[in-house]
Design a protein around this motif. Sequence first.
Motif, mmCIF file in Angstrom:
data_model
loop_
_atom_site.group_PDB
_atom_site.id
_atom_site.type_symbol
_atom_site.label_atom_id
_atom_site.label_comp_id
_atom_site.label_asym_id
_atom_site.label_seq_id
_atom_site.Cartn_x
_atom_site.Cartn_y
_atom_site.Cartn_z
ATOM 1 N N VAL A 1 1.063 -1.349 -0.358
ATOM 2 C CA VAL A 1 0.098 0.076 0.429
ATOM 3 C C VAL A 1 0.771 0.983 -0.096
ATOM 4 C CG1 VAL A 1 -1.807 1.320 1.497
ATOM 5 C CG2 VAL A 1 -1.838 -1.191 1.096
ATOM 6 N N ASP A 2 0.931 1.819 -1.053
ATOM 7 C CA ASP A 2 1.245 3.398 -0.484
ATOM 8 C C ASP A 2 1.619 3.959 0.806
ATOM 9 O OD1 ASP A 2 2.216 5.879 -3.153
ATOM 10 O OD2 ASP A 2 1.098 6.463 -1.416
ATOM 11 N N ASP B 1 -0.967 6.300 1.276
ATOM 12 C CA ASP B 1 -2.733 6.623 1.527
ATOM 13 C C ASP B 1 -2.704 5.601 2.883
ATOM 14 O OD1 ASP B 1 -3.791 6.584 -1.274
ATOM 15 O OD2 ASP B 1 -3.199 4.795 -1.648
ATOM 16 N N ARG B 2 -1.664 4.487 3.432
ATOM 17 C CA ARG B 2 -1.563 4.623 4.907
ATOM 18 C C ARG B 2 -1.338 5.688 5.980
ATOM 19 N NH1 ARG B 2 3.401 1.346 5.377
ATOM 20 N NH2 ARG B 2 2.968 0.863 8.000
#
Length: 496
Positions: free
Chosen positions: A99-100, A103-104
């Motif tokens: 996950v980028d 985004d996290r």
Amino acid sequence: MTDPGTDSPEPTAEAPDAPPTPDAPADAPAEAAARPTLQLRFHAVSDVGRVRRDNQDSGYAGPWLLAVCDGVGGAARGDIASSTAIGELRQLDEPPGSVDVIDRVNDGIHEAHIAIGAQVDHDPALNGTSTTATVALFDGNRLAVGHVGDSRAYLLRDGELSQLTNDHTFVQSLIDEGRITEAEARVHPHRNLILKALDGLHEVEPDLFALELVPGDRLFLCSDGACGVLDDARLTELLADGSPEFASIELVRASLDAGSSDNVTCVVADVIDPAASPATPDSPPPPPLQPMVVGAAADLGRRRPRALFRGHRSGDTGELEPIAAEIPEGIGGHVVREDPPLDPEALRYAPQAPPRYVWARRLLGAAVVLGIVWVALGTAYWWTQQKYYVGEDHGYVVIYRGVNVPGLSNVYEVSDLKLDQLRDSTQDQIRDGDMIFDSFARARDEVTRIGQNARVTPSESGTPTTPPTSPTSPTTPTTPATSSGAADLTGATPGG
């Protein structure tokens, strides 16, 4: 301080000047080139300060995550909000996955927002609490930053300091509009008025961006207890030397020496390349650092927060312990503590818990106001009905009860004295309602006097008559006859 858009890295999703991954072959797959190559050496310090009774800041520093949350809310327990946020955000401190990082960070901030809302739902007394959040998530090459409120993130690169975040405050909006300067903002009366915070109630969108890091970069996250009193030149000076531990401690100490009246939290981290200094038998690699939790998140279970800089070289800078006031003997011999003075944090910028039974209080207040108005109007009307004045009705002299205002008077007694029998000056007074009396008896006496002094007017019959000497109950008046040469009416027919 330089702007992040000039010589320092641009806070965008991808920095164009990202350094190549060391030791990555030209034909290596893309995922191999993105493997973590850099590390963070970090330290975090939080101090309750010299004024506050409670530390409402919370900080976190780990191998992958740096975060500062400044809780606000005064009596609504900002320490709960900041520690709850850190409790959620610290779950991001793990090696990067698929996950980028942006985004996290976004997901972590929203999870913290939801967790604060759950705390408020569980304990309505916390309604009004909120916290700022400045989060920096590292993936070994890039740093993703999420930001809400007035805590700050800085980057020191090649001796130049860049402020990465933009304050969500009222004074920052004035700075952006060119109405005040940075120096004026530090002393502005509304400098603590924030426009965004995590409160679990109002949906908020954090500022999100990412930048590439290079070895030698130093990251600095702090609450406004530090950046609110230390200018950029002083921050650069303190960040330029020493280890992250030394720099973070000196930053807190300098903030207190500069007169900060708030809690102070500082997180400092260095970006290092372990491949640049390979381990040897003579110089083994340093042991991995353990994550650090500081401030309210660490002190929540303690009885009182710990002041770190009590009795340092500038004197006693810690808060004073409350003085125990003993109850005189004979009342039980107990020892109690005096109520503390109003905590300035209670007057801070976060929204306060709304009062209970709002509508009931408003209805009660409206009822009280209406009651006062009703009593005032009733008293005024009663007062008007104690007055009498002489006036005219359909050509006759009458006595009115009340004052000469439409709706506040009525005909009380009609005399048989016609208005045109009176002198012109008396007629004007009666028409204007200028003859006002405090009792009906005095008004009646005045009508009697007017009748005695009425002038004689000729009539067609030539028979002299006079009006009654005193007003009577409503009757049909008799048209008086006059006698030439008579100056006044006496109330009886004059003799021949």
